[in-house]
Design an enzyme around this catalytic site. Sequence first.
Site, PDB file in Angstrom:
ATOM      1  N   GLU A  30       8.593   1.251  11.593  1.00 10.30           N
ATOM      2  CA  GLU A  30       9.739   2.169  11.428  1.00 10.30           C
ATOM      3  C   GLU A  30       9.123   3.562  11.401  1.00 10.30           C
ATOM      4  O   GLU A  30       8.438   3.926  10.445  1.00 10.30           O
ATOM      5  CB  GLU A  30      10.475   1.830  10.128  1.00 10.30           C
ATOM      6  N   CYS A  50      12.833  10.545   8.169  1.00 10.48           N
ATOM      7  CA  CYS A  50      12.677  10.126   9.562  1.00 10.48           C
ATOM      8  C   CYS A  50      13.996  10.213  10.317  1.00 10.48           C
ATOM      9  O   CYS A  50      14.005  10.380  11.525  1.00 10.48           O
ATOM     10  CB  CYS A  50      12.119   8.713   9.629  1.00 10.48           C
ATOM     11  N   LYS A 102       0.883  -1.174   0.000  1.00  7.36           N
ATOM     12  CA  LYS A 102       0.000   0.000   0.000  1.00  7.36           C
ATOM     13  C   LYS A 102       0.920   1.223   0.000  1.00  7.36           C
ATOM     14  O   LYS A 102       1.430   1.638   1.045  1.00  7.36           O
ATOM     15  CB  LYS A 102      -0.882  -0.023   1.256  1.00  7.36           C
ATOM     16  N   GLU A 133       8.470  16.453  15.743  1.00 10.33           N
ATOM     17  CA  GLU A 133       9.002  16.110  14.422  1.00 10.33           C
ATOM     18  C   GLU A 133       8.348  17.028  13.396  1.00 10.33           C
ATOM     19  O   GLU A 133       7.134  16.957  13.171  1.00 10.33           O
ATOM     20  CB  GLU A 133       8.706  14.643  14.074  1.00 10.33           C
TER      21      GLU A 133
END
Length: 500
Positions: free
Chosen positions: A267, A302, A192, A394
């Site tokens: 992750e 990330c 996906k 973040e």
Amino acid sequence: MTDLLTHEEYRAVAAALDLPQNAWIDGSSRPARSGKTFETNNPATGAVLGTVAACDATDVDLAVTKARAAFEDGRWSRLHPGARKEVLVRLANLMDRNARELAVMESLDSGKTIYDCENVDIPESIHVLKWHGELIDKIYDQVSPASTDHIAMILREPVGVVGLVLPWNFPLLMLAWKIGPALAAGCSVVVKPAAETSLTALRLAELAADAGLPRGVLNIVTGGGDVGEALGRHADVDMVSFTGSTVTGRKFLHYSADSNLKEIVLELGGKNPCIVLDDAEDLDAVAAHVVNGAFWNMGQNCSAASRLIVQHGVKDRLLAKVAEHLREWVVGDPLNPEVRVGALISRAHFTKVLGYLKVAAKETVVIGGKVVAEGFIEPTVVEASHGSTLASEEIFGPILTVIPVGSFEEAIAVANDTTYGLAASIFTANGKRALRGARMLRAGTVTVNSFGEGDITTPFGGYKQSGFGGRDNAIHAHDQYTQLKTIWVDLSDTADTAIE
Ligand SMILES: NC(=O)C1=CN([C@@H]2O[C@H](COP(=O)(O)OP(=O)(O)OC[C@H]3O[C@@H](n4cnc5c(N)ncnc54)[C@H](O)[C@@H]3O)[C@@H](O)[C@H]2O)C=CC1
Ligand code: BAL
């Protein structure tokens, strides 16, 4: 380094691209069962690039059913590993032959610079697939040190049908990180992609069929979070490997608990520290790493080094060097090969990062701070205290937060005072202190006197809320997609040597 075309030539390649539109299920291109589509945009212009099948739970169910059939009849899962290797290497070679088309498609769909797509995303994706393909016929199973009256074999078997839910920041590369080891291990996969970036995954599926991958082994269902949820909740999916936000990652644990307890590998995000101590040498090189760590891929990474934790004595000299390096980081049309900072992934994400830019305006902006155009933000360096919004959340955009500190001990304490633990860097000329720091930093990857993510030979993943359950890359990635089986054989003549 790849030989690059001119801006005009890249525009011509882009105009001539034939963009995929349909999902990919059981070896063929198919519209969504509902017939619905959604638009995919060029983040650089906001213009509609094309439409893509808007899959729903029924398409997911079909893809999982086909993946299960492929897995159970062994058309891939029971092939000799050497035969799987040949197909994966052929796929990598086909990607290489189509590298320019893939690079331009990726840049158009994601806003990433053509410079990075040509030099990093596409060649790395090819390398990763080849590496895992070539590895798979060289991994041996084990025999345990059981008594001489027994032979106990420890086998690795493919986990089965795997769901791979992907982010938009490295669309093809994250696909390669996951399908490389999953397919090499013999799993069947249902991918996906992020709704923002489906195109290169769909093109790769076509190339995989050309390479001889049997139908049903690689399926791509396109759409948004509802499609990811259907995959996460499907009772016939054996595991899901997810890369994306911590908020969404957490949901997969619920999906698993509510359905079939499928394995979940996460992750997730990061707020990664980059420590520069007073004794760091060659500040020019340090600044180059700091800039690359914070602003590569517009900071949408990330493992972005988004917190610069710097000792007072070196701060001003380092920031002057950072400013010098940033002069070379041209912001603009991602298809211009001179450009190093492209467009943020979407107008929604641009608005989110803009919110942080407004917060930055209330702190001490050292470099940048401006919007260049809709979708484009210049690399911005802002000083803010530890614990502030900019130093804690973040941002996933081109904003680097500088946090001055007084000592090595304070630097480590500040670096570790976060819920994340994906990556960290430390710059110092004192080797013992560098290694002591590397030991003390709570992160899955620590780089010394450099910024990076390692390479295909090193495992990548996080501590704390940056993820768990397994690692991408390296031989360790195979742990995600295999499960261990013990076969115990009793060799004794009598029954009294039964297992204790
Ligand atoms: N760790 C990383 O590499 C990434 C981190 N992020 C972070 O996440 C923030 C938000 O970005 P998003 O695109 O919204 O990330 P996201 O985590 O929501 O999306 C990642 C993937 O999960 C799917 N997804 C979304 N909601 C879902 C749900 N409820 N159930 C199942 N699947 C779902 C998406 O369609 C996409 O394929 C970014 O600003 C950034 O901070 C985003 C992308 C990658
Ligand atoms: N940088 C690789 C992983 C990620 O950003 O999603």
